[in-house]
Enzyme design. Structure first.
Site, PDB file in Angstrom:
ATOM      1  N   LYS A 144      -8.920  -2.598 -12.305  1.00 12.25           N
ATOM      2  CA  LYS A 144      -8.198  -1.720 -13.216  1.00 12.25           C
ATOM      3  C   LYS A 144      -6.712  -1.639 -12.850  1.00 12.25           C
ATOM      4  O   LYS A 144      -5.849  -1.537 -13.719  1.00 12.25           O
ATOM      5  CB  LYS A 144      -8.817  -0.321 -13.206  1.00 12.25           C
ATOM      6  CG  LYS A 144     -10.011  -0.158 -14.117  1.00 12.25           C
ATOM      7  CD  LYS A 144      -9.621  -0.191 -15.587  1.00 12.25           C
ATOM      8  CE  LYS A 144     -10.750   0.170 -16.504  1.00 12.25           C
ATOM      9  NZ  LYS A 144     -10.365   0.133 -17.935  1.00 12.25           N
ATOM     10  N   THR A 170      -7.421   4.120 -15.087  1.00  9.29           N
ATOM     11  CA  THR A 170      -8.424   5.050 -14.556  1.00  9.29           C
ATOM     12  C   THR A 170      -7.952   5.736 -13.285  1.00  9.29           C
ATOM     13  O   THR A 170      -7.166   5.170 -12.506  1.00  9.29           O
ATOM     14  CB  THR A 170      -9.733   4.296 -14.245  1.00  9.29           C
ATOM     15  OG1 THR A 170     -10.646   5.159 -13.549  1.00  9.29           O
ATOM     16  CG2 THR A 170      -9.475   3.086 -13.351  1.00  9.29           C
ATOM     17  N   ARG A 185     -24.608  -9.301 -27.609  1.00  9.59           N
ATOM     18  CA  ARG A 185     -25.597  -8.817 -26.654  1.00  9.59           C
ATOM     19  C   ARG A 185     -26.989  -8.960 -27.264  1.00  9.59           C
ATOM     20  O   ARG A 185     -27.152  -8.852 -28.478  1.00  9.59           O
ATOM     21  CB  ARG A 185     -25.350  -7.345 -26.308  1.00  9.59           C
ATOM     22  CG  ARG A 185     -24.016  -7.092 -25.613  1.00  9.59           C
ATOM     23  CD  ARG A 185     -24.012  -7.581 -24.175  1.00  9.59           C
ATOM     24  NE  ARG A 185     -22.771  -7.248 -23.475  1.00  9.59           N
ATOM     25  CZ  ARG A 185     -21.716  -8.033 -23.410  1.00  9.59           C
ATOM     26  NH1 ARG A 185     -21.735  -9.217 -24.011  1.00  9.59           N
ATOM     27  NH2 ARG A 185     -20.634  -7.666 -22.758  1.00  9.59           N
ATOM     28  N   TYR A 215     -13.911  -2.304  -8.917  1.00 13.08           N
ATOM     29  CA  TYR A 215     -13.553  -1.774 -10.233  1.00 13.08           C
ATOM     30  C   TYR A 215     -12.135  -1.202 -10.218  1.00 13.08           C
ATOM     31  O   TYR A 215     -11.313  -1.507 -11.087  1.00 13.08           O
ATOM     32  CB  TYR A 215     -14.553  -0.694 -10.650  1.00 13.08           C
ATOM     33  CG  TYR A 215     -14.130   0.112 -11.857  1.00 13.08           C
ATOM     34  CD1 TYR A 215     -14.182  -0.434 -13.136  1.00 13.08           C
ATOM     35  CD2 TYR A 215     -13.669   1.425 -11.722  1.00 13.08           C
ATOM     36  CE1 TYR A 215     -13.790   0.303 -14.240  1.00 13.08           C
ATOM     37  CE2 TYR A 215     -13.279   2.165 -12.816  1.00 13.08           C
ATOM     38  CZ  TYR A 215     -13.337   1.597 -14.077  1.00 13.08           C
ATOM     39  OH  TYR A 215     -12.943   2.324 -15.162  1.00 13.08           O
ATOM     40  N   GLU A 262      -9.697   6.034 -10.773  1.00 12.26           N
ATOM     41  CA  GLU A 262     -10.232   5.286  -9.638  1.00 12.26           C
ATOM     42  C   GLU A 262      -9.160   4.415  -8.975  1.00 12.26           C
ATOM     43  O   GLU A 262      -9.336   3.960  -7.849  1.00 12.26           O
ATOM     44  CB  GLU A 262     -11.408   4.410 -10.074  1.00 12.26           C
ATOM     45  CG  GLU A 262     -12.666   5.188 -10.439  1.00 12.26           C
ATOM     46  CD  GLU A 262     -13.378   5.793  -9.232  1.00 12.26           C
ATOM     47  OE1 GLU A 262     -13.251   5.224  -8.133  1.00 12.26           O
ATOM     48  OE2 GLU A 262     -14.053   6.821  -9.395  1.00 12.26           O
ATOM     49  N   ALA A 292     -12.413  -2.157 -23.359  1.00  7.81           N
ATOM     50  CA  ALA A 292     -13.459  -3.042 -22.841  1.00  7.81           C
ATOM     51  C   ALA A 292     -13.323  -3.144 -21.326  1.00  7.81           C
ATOM     52  O   ALA A 292     -12.220  -3.274 -20.796  1.00  7.81           O
ATOM     53  CB  ALA A 292     -13.344  -4.424 -23.471  1.00  7.81           C
ATOM     54  N   ALA A 293     -14.454  -3.090 -20.635  1.00  5.72           N
ATOM     55  CA  ALA A 293     -14.441  -3.218 -19.171  1.00  5.72           C
ATOM     56  C   ALA A 293     -15.874  -3.280 -18.657  1.00  5.72           C
ATOM     57  O   ALA A 293     -16.807  -2.845 -19.344  1.00  5.72           O
ATOM     58  CB  ALA A 293     -13.731  -2.026 -18.523  1.00  5.72           C
TER      59      ALA A 293
END
Length: 326
Positions: free
Chosen positions: A153, A125, A35, A149, A127, A81-82
């Site tokens: 997932k 998650t 990054r 998302y 979600e 990581a996501a």
């Protein structure tokens, strides 16, 4: 000495997990995506950056994952990581699918090729439950994700199950409900609130704009939840576990708790802004961690009031430090 490889080590969960494993005597390796901005601030905040072996790589690049597994010779691999911000997943659905979904397959395939004896943890998650099918969600509750998302997932979750059953890899998923900390990214609602509280208290901000403040979430402390990740990989048999507090609170009440920390009335500062509403809202999430309590002997230790106090205190210090520098 046990060795662990953590993807997403520079994120909130990665930093707390690294700290936890270091305290357990592990040699910790972290996959660091390149990054242009500083991504190590969380490791520095916990004062563990010098104790971690960073390996440059990315979950979308199979060759770098194979290289990382060979360098680390990891006994345990934790995939944290996501692209993890739900709001951004509507703006970047393909990126979210590649990183959050297909990236899991890349890691599992690299493990299968390099060291199939390594134990694997996948960060699933709440979600994935989305449009809830039961008032309290456990491991058997049907999934109905309501964002790119959540969908990505869910793919990662089921490919983990598939590799566990197809190749006998010790692969477990933690279905974590919302978990926060002073290391949470500013784009997440809890941190957005505590940062605003600190700025309003110090005269740097006059209002806080939010969307659906009647949405309910099951909020816990990330520092508690990383222990559950580790416990899953210490079991003889891999499995999936809901990790949650078992209590749900509205965004409104969370705001009230945060503003109360500095003696302010949240109603004087919150402005509802329609641009912060999601295209498809998840109105309520409430986890049932009974299985984790029984099998892992794990339960959340930190109350929401304690969590908000911790986060507000950290943000007050940050804002004060920024003021001194300017």
């Amino acid at each position: 000495m046990k060795k662990a490889l953590i993807t997403g080590i520079t994120g909130q969960d990665g930093a707390y997990l690294a700290q936890f494993l270091i305290e357990k005597g592990y040699a910790v390796y972290g996959l660091q995506a390149r990054r242009s901005t500083d991504s190590l601030w969380r490791l520095q905040f916990l004062e563990i950056n010098d104790e971690i072996n960073l390996i440059e790589g990315d979950v979308t690049d199979m060759s770098s994952l194979i290289r990382a597994l060979k360098i680390s010779d990891a006994d345990e691999v934790y995939n944290l990581a996501a692209q993890s911000f739900v709001g951004s997943s509507w703006d970047q659905p393909v990126l979210t699918a590649q990183v959050t979904g297909v990236g899991v397959t890349n890691i599992l395939e690299a493990i299968r090729l390099v060291n199939p004896e390594a134990k694997f943890y996948q960060a699933s998650t709440s979600e994935m439950f989305g449009y809830i099918q039961k008032s309290k969600q456990d491991e058997l509750t049907p999934f109905y994700p309501r964002s790119p998302y959540g969908v990505a997932k869910l793919y990662g979750h089921w490919i983990t199950v598939n590799y566990r059953e197809s190749f006998k890899i010790h692969a477990s998923s933690g279905i974590l409900f919302n978990h926060e900390s002073p290391l949470r990214g500013i784009e997440f609602v809890t941190r957005k609130v505590t940062d605003a509280v600190a700025r309003i208290k110090q005269g740097k901000q006059t209002e806080l704009r939010l969307g659906n403040i009647d949405a309910k979430r099951d909020w816990g402390f990330a520092g508690d939840y990383v222990e559950a990740m580790w416990l899953m990989l210490q079991q003889d048999q891999p499995d999936d576990y809901v990790i949650a507090t078992g209590q749900t609170t509205t965004v409104r009440d969370m705001c009230q708790i945060a503003f109360n920390c500095v003696g302010l009335n949240y109603e004087d500062y919150i402005v509802i802004d329609s641009k912060y509403y999601r295209p498809a809202e998840v109105d309520i999430l409430l986890g049932d961690p009974s299985k984790a309590k029984k099998n892992l002997e794990w339960e959340a230790k930190t109350s929401l009031k304690e969590l908000m106090s911790m986060m507000v205190e950290a943000d007050i210090k940050r804002v004060a430090y920024e003021s001194k520098r300017t």
